[in-house]
Design an enzyme around this catalytic site. Structure first.
Site, PDB file in Angstrom:
ATOM      1  N   TYR A 124      38.002  31.994  49.766  1.00  0.00           N
ATOM      2  CA  TYR A 124      37.613  30.602  49.535  1.00  0.00           C
ATOM      3  C   TYR A 124      38.153  29.689  50.638  1.00  0.00           C
ATOM      4  O   TYR A 124      37.649  28.591  50.853  1.00  0.00           O
ATOM      5  CB  TYR A 124      38.152  30.153  48.179  1.00  0.00           C
ATOM      6  CG  TYR A 124      37.579  28.861  47.652  1.00  0.00           C
ATOM      7  CD1 TYR A 124      36.473  28.872  46.811  1.00  0.00           C
ATOM      8  CD2 TYR A 124      38.168  27.647  47.972  1.00  0.00           C
ATOM      9  CE1 TYR A 124      35.966  27.696  46.304  1.00  0.00           C
ATOM     10  CE2 TYR A 124      37.665  26.464  47.465  1.00  0.00           C
ATOM     11  CZ  TYR A 124      36.558  26.494  46.632  1.00  0.00           C
ATOM     12  OH  TYR A 124      36.060  25.330  46.129  1.00  0.00           O
ATOM     13  N   LYS A 173      39.497  43.338  43.771  1.00  0.00           N
ATOM     14  CA  LYS A 173      38.387  44.196  44.210  1.00  0.00           C
ATOM     15  C   LYS A 173      38.945  45.158  45.256  1.00  0.00           C
ATOM     16  O   LYS A 173      38.364  45.342  46.339  1.00  0.00           O
ATOM     17  CB  LYS A 173      37.246  43.321  44.763  1.00  0.00           C
ATOM     18  CG  LYS A 173      35.949  44.052  45.056  1.00  0.00           C
ATOM     19  CD  LYS A 173      35.167  44.399  43.815  1.00  0.00           C
ATOM     20  CE  LYS A 173      33.956  45.245  44.176  1.00  0.00           C
ATOM     21  NZ  LYS A 173      33.197  45.700  42.996  1.00  0.00           N
ATOM     22  N   ASP A 206      34.309  42.611  38.937  1.00  0.00           N
ATOM     23  CA  ASP A 206      32.981  42.673  38.303  1.00  0.00           C
ATOM     24  C   ASP A 206      33.107  43.135  36.849  1.00  0.00           C
ATOM     25  O   ASP A 206      32.485  42.575  35.944  1.00  0.00           O
ATOM     26  CB  ASP A 206      32.009  43.564  39.100  1.00  0.00           C
ATOM     27  CG  ASP A 206      32.654  44.810  39.661  1.00  0.00           C
ATOM     28  OD1 ASP A 206      33.876  44.956  39.534  1.00  0.00           O
ATOM     29  OD2 ASP A 206      31.937  45.656  40.225  1.00  0.00           O
ATOM     30  N   ASP A 230      38.017  30.995  41.234  1.00  0.00           N
ATOM     31  CA  ASP A 230      37.039  29.898  41.157  1.00  0.00           C
ATOM     32  C   ASP A 230      35.922  30.273  40.180  1.00  0.00           C
ATOM     33  O   ASP A 230      35.534  29.500  39.299  1.00  0.00           O
ATOM     34  CB  ASP A 230      36.480  29.681  42.574  1.00  0.00           C
ATOM     35  CG  ASP A 230      35.508  28.528  42.652  1.00  0.00           C
ATOM     36  OD1 ASP A 230      35.794  27.481  42.059  1.00  0.00           O
ATOM     37  OD2 ASP A 230      34.457  28.689  43.305  1.00  0.00           O
TER      38      ASP A 230
END
Ligand code: ATP
Length: 336
Positions: A124, A173, A206, A230
């Protein structure tokens, strides 16, 4: 106790919801006083700057600020005033509780999840963004640091410990982003060993999204890097009925700023119908931060009771009331 906080009324509906929240805080009678300072469009109009030095100084002086939503005008020099505040005060932890309240569009009962999002680095951060001359190739740099990962994970565990929560889930991840997310995960595993009384769990981002939708009660405190945080914090807000009841705290080692997640809502500004609950829940986070845990609980309970009784609710909550009447109702439902 006597504590002064910096208060930024903000833009759009900001002044209306800030007034409401201060009325509730005053009703608690805990000795809070306020220094009003400006930022955003209001500051730009008065002193020609979006973030005046006087505002920065007041925040540094009092260390705690309550902030109405800010509008960042196009061409004002900052891409986002909120991002500028985070950078200026190194507000590394973005803390977003998602709690179910009665009579809202929550998907599940009894959700109580806190997302702790790293606020200063990672994907980000948008460092090193380039676009090739022919417009065919875009890239940016993802930069995580051990220090950044350590302080956010430690913050999450300390928060869990302070609030007597049972579990911290590190969301990552690392199976694909082996260096950046891998560093975060390794650090999280190491820090977790320092907190044997709190369960530690790790989950790929995910899968986390799917699990949050299907079985959200397994989550307690989530800690994650900037971009994942976020997205996940908004997903959690969706689980409990949207942004109307979503507060956020931006916390650094020196300064903490408390806010609503929603924006300045220019479409309803000045009409006296804004819902103050998101900022009020931000104020409850502020009370906890100041060690006023009982008062924070009283504020959340008053919101719960007012919503359950459907007492003078604003239109976004399905009522036909206004901000002032709703605030009266919230104060009437404040218990000792
Ligand atoms: P900004 O550009 O400042 O983010 P926005 O209008 O794009 O403003 P929001 O301010 O979050 O985004 O508003 C989205 C919608 O939600 C609007 O229709 C707004 O009226 C409504 N809304 C946001 N906050 C509130 C609130 N506190 N009370 C009632 N309605 C709200």
């Amino acid at each position: 106790m006597s504590q002064t906080i910096a208060v930024i009324r903000g833009d759009g509906i900001g002044p209306e919801i800030v007034e409401s929240v201060l009325r509730v805080l005053d009703a608690l009678q805990v000795g809070l006083t306020y220094e009003f300072v400006e930022a955003g469009v209001a500051a730009h109009q008065h002193v020609g700057e979006l973030l005046p030095q006087a505002t920065i100084d007041a925040i540094l002086r009092h260390k705690v600020a309550l902030k109405g939503p800010l509008m960042t005008p196009v061409g004002g020099g900052f891409s986002s005033l909120n991002v500028e505040l985070r950078k200026r005060f190194d507000l590394y932890a973005n803390v977003r509780p998602a709690i179910t309240f009665p009579g809202t569009k929550a998907r599940y009962e009894d959700i109580d999840i806190i997302t702790v999002r790293e606020n200063t680095e990672g994907a980000y951060g948008s460092e090193g963004q380039t676009l090739s001359d022919d417009g065919e190739v875009a890239q940016s740099l993802i930069r995580n640091t051990r220090r950044g990962c350590e302080r956010i994970v430690r913050y999450a565990f300390d928060l869990a410990s302070k609030q007597k929560r049972r579990k911290v889930t590190a969301v990552h991840k690392a199976n694909i982003m082996k260096t950046t997310s891998g560093l975060f995960l390794n650090v999280a595993r190491n820090v977790a060993r320092e907190y044997p009384d709190i369960a530690f769990n790790e989950m790929i981002v995910d899968n986390t999204c799917m699990q949050l939708v299907m079985n959200p009660h397994q989550f307690d405190v989530i800690v994650t890097t900037n971009l994942f945080g976020d997205i996940i914090s908004d997903l959690c807000a969706g689980l409990v009925g949207g942004l109307g009841l979503a507060p956020g705290a931006n916390i650094g080692s020196e300064v903490a700023i408390f806010e609503a997640v929603h924006g300045s809502a220019p479409d309803i500004a000045g009409k006296g119908v804004a819902n103050p609950c998101a900022l009020l829940l931000g104020a409850a986070q502020m009370l906890s931060h100041l060690g006023l845990e009982d008062e924070a609980r009283r504020v959340r309970a008053a919101i719960r009771e007012t919503l359950a009784a459907r007492d003078r609710l604003t239109p976004d909550l399905g009522g036909s009331g206004n901000t002032a009447g709703f605030t009266d109702a919230l104060i009437a439902h404040l218990k000792n």
